[in-house]
Design an enzyme around this catalytic site. Structure first.
Site, PDB file in Angstrom:
ATOM      1  N   ARG A  77     -67.548  33.813  -1.644  1.00  0.00           N
ATOM      2  CA  ARG A  77     -67.813  34.067  -2.879  1.00  0.00           C
ATOM      3  C   ARG A  77     -69.334  33.863  -3.328  1.00  0.00           C
ATOM      4  O   ARG A  77     -70.046  34.570  -3.979  1.00  0.00           O
ATOM      5  CB  ARG A  77     -66.912  33.501  -3.916  1.00  0.00           C
ATOM      6  CG  ARG A  77     -65.593  33.689  -3.907  1.00  0.00           C
ATOM      7  CD  ARG A  77     -64.841  33.099  -4.937  1.00  0.00           C
ATOM      8  NE  ARG A  77     -63.230  33.313  -5.029  1.00  0.00           N
ATOM      9  CZ  ARG A  77     -62.317  32.714  -5.301  1.00  0.00           C
ATOM     10  NH1 ARG A  77     -62.667  31.490  -5.748  1.00  0.00           N
ATOM     11  NH2 ARG A  77     -61.219  33.048  -5.302  1.00  0.00           N
ATOM     12  N   CYS A 119     -59.353  32.544 -10.063  1.00  0.00           N
ATOM     13  CA  CYS A 119     -58.317  32.951 -10.947  1.00  0.00           C
ATOM     14  C   CYS A 119     -58.354  32.657 -12.538  1.00  0.00           C
ATOM     15  O   CYS A 119     -58.055  33.097 -13.333  1.00  0.00           O
ATOM     16  CB  CYS A 119     -56.934  32.630 -10.578  1.00  0.00           C
ATOM     17  SG  CYS A 119     -56.833  30.690  -9.987  1.00  0.00           S
ATOM     18  N   HIS A 149     -52.772  30.496 -16.360  1.00  0.00           N
ATOM     19  CA  HIS A 149     -53.729  29.557 -16.564  1.00  0.00           C
ATOM     20  C   HIS A 149     -54.285  29.590 -17.959  1.00  0.00           C
ATOM     21  O   HIS A 149     -54.544  30.788 -18.527  1.00  0.00           O
ATOM     22  CB  HIS A 149     -54.665  29.635 -15.522  1.00  0.00           C
ATOM     23  CG  HIS A 149     -54.696  29.358 -13.972  1.00  0.00           C
ATOM     24  ND1 HIS A 149     -53.349  28.835 -13.635  1.00  0.00           N
ATOM     25  CD2 HIS A 149     -55.421  29.427 -12.997  1.00  0.00           C
ATOM     26  CE1 HIS A 149     -53.548  28.596 -12.387  1.00  0.00           C
ATOM     27  NE2 HIS A 149     -54.301  29.082 -11.916  1.00  0.00           N
TER      28      HIS A 149
END
Length: 328
Positions: free
Chosen positions: A99, A127, A234
């Site tokens: 990333r 996420c 989340h």
């Protein structure tokens, strides 16, 4: 219409299984499908597109003839096999391995999908970051962000089946086998590994990925990440500061115009985002929108989304869709 050969690495895990379901839902032009998992899952059978597939092991020959490879098996597997897969296919990696590599795009397709075009390796974002930056991108363009603070409340499914099993186990009074404390009885303010700055690795991801996706490396970002005894979705409290003044009603109108975002923001009617709203869909819910008086031009709100879908599988598939739709 061209059809594509697809490989899914980590196909029997939570994200992998969700990704297969999303592929079915999107009805993408798939010619062939190969399912890859760890040794303990070799030989298992999964039904996808109404057809039974036998799970295979991961090896050097796994990616020959492949057009797209999805990696859903963690950073160690990705570090070893993504470069190999990229010799044969376009790789969409759900781990954190690549990333922050400056040569590899970190893509949220409805924000910066153009960065994926012509690339062999594309990193899917964290996420919790995906729903947050979906909202922050619009705010930054309109009011110019100067500071962002996150407090996350992350479901146990973010840890895979081990997290889910630990919550179920400790609900019956058994000792935890995965988390450091019985997650059924407490929130745990530790996600990832402790690092020397006092942050955890998860908190560092929140900071670094926000800056990279928004292309705002000057932005000041902090985060505290907490594991909570909830199975799915989340939630993230976002407190931020902007350079430009804003009107709260304008902000709410902006939120309601962002694709994928649903505003639930009426406390008098008990209308606010919950895991019951977010579970098993690709919407991003925003509520508790108010001014933050501890900051100049401060704004405070709550974001919630399904961590397995919009936070991982659905966004990965959307990257593939973006590439297919924009190929010359």
């Amino acid at each position: 219409m061209k059809k594509y050969n697809v490989v899914v690495v980590g196909a029997t895990g939570l994200v992998g299984r969700t990704l297969l379901r999303v592929l079915e839902e999107r009805k993408l032009p798939i010619a062939g499908l190969r399912l890859i998992a760890s040794e303990k899952s070799i030989g298992k059978k999964l039904t996808v597109f109404g057809k039974e597939y036998v799970v295979e092991g991961l090896g050097k020959e796994s990616f020959k003839g492949c057009d797209f490879a999805f990696f859903c098996a963690g950073s160690k597997v990705s570090e070893q096999y993504v470069p190999l897969a990229a010799k044969h296919s376009i790789v969409i990696d759900n781990s954190s391995a690549f990333r922050m590599n400056p040569d590899i795009p970190l893509v949220v397709p409805w924000i910066n999908g153009e960065l994926a075009l012509g690339k062999k390796i594309i990193a899917n974002a964290n996420c919790s970051i995906i729903p947050c930056v979906t909202v922050l991108k619009t705010l930054d363009e309109r009011f110019c962000l100067t500071k962002v603070n996150y407090t996350t409340y992350q479901a146990v499914s973010g840890s895979g089946f081990k997290g889910i099993n630990d919550l179920m186990r400790t609900r019956t009074g058994e000792k935890p086998l995965f988390y450091p404390q019985p997650i059924a009885s407490t929130c745990i303010p530790l996600i990832g590994d402790a690092i020397t700055s006092g942050d955890t690795s998860e908190e560092k991801k929140m900071k670094d990925e926000t800056k990279k996706i928004l292309n705002r490396f000057d932005l000041k970002v902090s985060a505290t990440c907490v594991r909570v005894p909830v199975f799915y979705c989340h939630g993230i409290v976002v407190s931020l500061e902007t350079k430009e003044k804003f009107n709260l009603s304008d902000v709410k109108n902006l939120f309601s115009e962002i694709p994928k975002v649903i505003v639930k923001d009426d406390l008098r009617k008990n209308d606010f985002p919950t895991s019951l709203d977010g579970y098993d869909n690709d919407n991003i819910y925003v509520g508790r929108i108010r001014e933050d008086e501890t900051r100049e031009n401060g704004l405070l709100f709550y974001v919630l989304a399904d961590n397995l879908r919009i936070g991982a599988a659905s966004s990965s598939v959307a990257i593939m869709e973006y590439i297919i739709n924009h190929q010359k």
